[in-house]
Design a protein around this motif. Structure first.
Motif, PDB file in Angstrom:
ATOM      1  N   SER A 172      -0.745  13.255  -0.685  1.00  8.77           N
ATOM      2  CA  SER A 172      -0.946  12.181  -1.660  1.00  8.77           C
ATOM      3  C   SER A 172      -0.630  12.619  -3.081  1.00  8.77           C
ATOM      4  O   SER A 172      -0.390  11.801  -3.961  1.00  8.77           O
ATOM      5  CB  SER A 172      -2.396  11.681  -1.585  1.00  8.77           C
ATOM      6  N   SER A 186       0.819  -1.205   0.000  1.00 13.21           N
ATOM      7  CA  SER A 186       0.000   0.000   0.000  1.00 13.21           C
ATOM      8  C   SER A 186       0.853   1.254   0.000  1.00 13.21           C
ATOM      9  O   SER A 186       1.855   1.336   0.719  1.00 13.21           O
ATOM     10  CB  SER A 186      -0.918   0.013   1.230  1.00 13.21           C
ATOM     11  N   GLU A 234      -0.232   3.992   1.148  1.00 14.11           N
ATOM     12  CA  GLU A 234      -0.715   4.801   2.260  1.00 14.11           C
ATOM     13  C   GLU A 234      -0.118   4.400   3.604  1.00 14.11           C
ATOM     14  O   GLU A 234      -0.517   4.924   4.648  1.00 14.11           O
ATOM     15  CB  GLU A 234      -2.239   4.713   2.327  1.00 14.11           C
ATOM     16  N   SER A 235       0.825   3.474   3.612  1.00 20.10           N
ATOM     17  CA  SER A 235       1.442   3.073   4.879  1.00 20.10           C
ATOM     18  C   SER A 235       2.924   2.780   4.652  1.00 20.10           C
ATOM     19  O   SER A 235       3.408   2.753   3.523  1.00 20.10           O
ATOM     20  CB  SER A 235       0.739   1.842   5.457  1.00 20.10           C
ATOM     21  N   LYS A 274       0.058   3.432   9.269  1.00 22.95           N
ATOM     22  CA  LYS A 274      -0.734   4.042   8.195  1.00 22.95           C
ATOM     23  C   LYS A 274      -0.582   5.556   8.248  1.00 22.95           C
ATOM     24  O   LYS A 274      -0.604   6.161   9.321  1.00 22.95           O
ATOM     25  CB  LYS A 274      -2.212   3.650   8.332  1.00 22.95           C
ATOM     26  N   CYS A 275      -0.385   6.156   7.096  1.00 21.74           N
ATOM     27  CA  CYS A 275      -0.290   7.614   7.027  1.00 21.74           C
ATOM     28  C   CYS A 275      -1.647   8.254   7.317  1.00 21.74           C
ATOM     29  O   CYS A 275      -2.687   7.589   7.287  1.00 21.74           O
ATOM     30  CB  CYS A 275       0.182   8.042   5.632  1.00 21.74           C
ATOM     31  N   LYS A 306      -4.964  10.743   6.695  1.00 21.46           N
ATOM     32  CA  LYS A 306      -5.865  10.838   5.546  1.00 21.46           C
ATOM     33  C   LYS A 306      -5.278  11.777   4.490  1.00 21.46           C
ATOM     34  O   LYS A 306      -4.694  12.804   4.805  1.00 21.46           O
ATOM     35  CB  LYS A 306      -7.232  11.357   6.011  1.00 21.46           C
ATOM     36  N   GLN A 366      -2.737  11.308   2.699  1.00 21.05           N
ATOM     37  CA  GLN A 366      -1.283  11.242   2.650  1.00 21.05           C
ATOM     38  C   GLN A 366      -0.820   9.873   2.160  1.00 21.05           C
ATOM     39  O   GLN A 366      -1.516   8.877   2.337  1.00 21.05           O
ATOM     40  CB  GLN A 366      -0.666  11.521   4.023  1.00 21.05           C
ATOM     41  N   THR A 367       0.361   9.848   1.543  1.00 22.64           N
ATOM     42  CA  THR A 367       1.002   8.606   1.144  1.00 22.64           C
ATOM     43  C   THR A 367       2.452   8.665   1.615  1.00 22.64           C
ATOM     44  O   THR A 367       2.971   9.734   1.947  1.00 22.64           O
ATOM     45  CB  THR A 367       0.963   8.404  -0.382  1.00 22.64           C
ATOM     46  N   CYS A 413       5.538  10.478   5.568  1.00 20.27           N
ATOM     47  CA  CYS A 413       4.243  10.632   4.908  1.00 20.27           C
ATOM     48  C   CYS A 413       4.138  12.053   4.354  1.00 20.27           C
ATOM     49  O   CYS A 413       4.504  13.027   5.020  1.00 20.27           O
ATOM     50  CB  CYS A 413       3.111  10.377   5.895  1.00 20.27           C
TER      51      CYS A 413
END
Length: 326
Positions: A78, A45, A47-48, A61-62, A64, A66-67, A75
């Motif tokens: 996005s 993923s 996102e994490s 996990k990042c 919201k 964010q990637t 992070c």
């Protein structure tokens, strides 16, 4: 994918989703290769990310929108981080994962769900199916998709080598002679101090053209370690038993026993198991090593026309001709 064509779309989606819970083959506990605290991208993923703690993967996990950015190791928005490989208009299509020969994405409505072929298989995008690895054109898994640049990490096939990503290209490098790569520090170090490598030397039970049978042989990593090569017929023992002399003794191949270090020529760290002594160096009988906690920390030389006597723990004018330094 032809392999899924015989199933209904519901069953196919279930198989793909089931693959989500399986980390890609090359990334199974990837932290076994990296120093403590290393941050890596999550191969499953954008996102994490992964933090290596006690050689174990810890996933985070990042926030919201964010990637995780592999380059900056944090992070980010996005818009500047990694993106889903499936284009908005790609639907019901299997896309190869550029990070892994065995990985793939199932694209549905522009969103990719990651999956993985069975062990020994690679994914072929042109065929839309998993094939045997020997028939694959894939050259190798790309760690550099999730590993930041300039971080040294372990090569599990060779203790003397390590890997590093440079400009997103994977490179292999070799430690100086007599050193192994230490995963815990990310640097090369003396073999005797490296705890993160237990590689068996190649052809350890072969000496020249002769197969060693029912014999003890040096482990080629320390002065105290040795292997027992059993008689397994015409071929060499590929799984010899490792043993170690007690502290204060080195393994002597000629006598097939553990003896006084002054009777053993050994090119490895001669401070191994010697505590905080001064010991003769193999360089010459005028040189000696400074040992701290069983590791060599410095090499020194006696004054001109003086020789080092390990037994007396000092330099002497008496000519010293130990076998190991003469």
């Amino acid at each position: 994918m032809k392999g899924f064509a015989v199933f209904s779309s519901t069953v196919s989606l279930f198989l793909i989703l089931f693959g989500v819970s399986q980390t890609l083959a090359i990334f199974n506990n990837i932290c076994r290769l990296f120093p403590e605290g290393t941050k890596l991208g999550d191969p499953r993923s954008c996102e994490s990310y992964i933090t290596c703690i006690n050689s174990t993967e810890v996933f985070t996990k990042c926030s919201k929108n964010q990637t995780f950015s592999v380059e900056s190791k944090k992070c980010v928005s996005s818009k500047t981080g990694c993106v889903d490989p499936c284009a908005p208009d790609v639907d019901e299509y299997w896309l190869a994962d550029t990070r892994s020969c065995s990985g793939y994405y199932y694209c549905k409505n522009g969103v990719g769900t990651i999956g993985n072929c069975s062990p020994g298989q690679h994914f072929d995008e042109s065929l839309q199916e998993c094939i045997y690895s020997e028939k694959s054109k894939c050259k190798g898994d790309n760690y550099c998709e999730i590993v930041p640049n300039n971080i040294n990490f372990k090569d599990e096939n060779d203790c003397e080598k390590y890997r590093v990503c440079s400009k997103r290209k994977l490179k292999s490098k070799k430690c100086p002679k007599g050193q192994w790569f230490d995963r815990d520090t990310g640097n090369c170090a003396k073999k005797s101090s490296v705890k993160s490598c237990n590689s068996l030397p190649t052809k350890v039970c072969v000496k020249g053209l002769r197969v060693e049978k029912n014999k003890f042989v040096p482990d080629k990593a320390t002065c105290r370690g040795y292997y027992y090569c059993a008689d397994v017929g015409k071929s060499a023992d590929e799984n010899p038993e490792w043993h170690q002399c007690k502290e204060g003794q080195f393994f002597n191949y000629k006598s097939q026993s553990c003896t006084d270090p002054l009777n053993v020529k050994c090119d490895e760290d001669r401070c191994d198991g010697r505590g905080n002594l001064f010991v003769n160096s193999a360089k010459s009988c005028q040189h000696y090593l400074v040992c701290q906690n069983g590791l060599s920390v410095a090499e020194r030389k006696c004054a001109d026309e003086m020789f080092f006597d390990e037994k007396r723990q000092g330099c002497t004018s008496e000519v010293i001709e130990y076998d190991i330094c003469s």
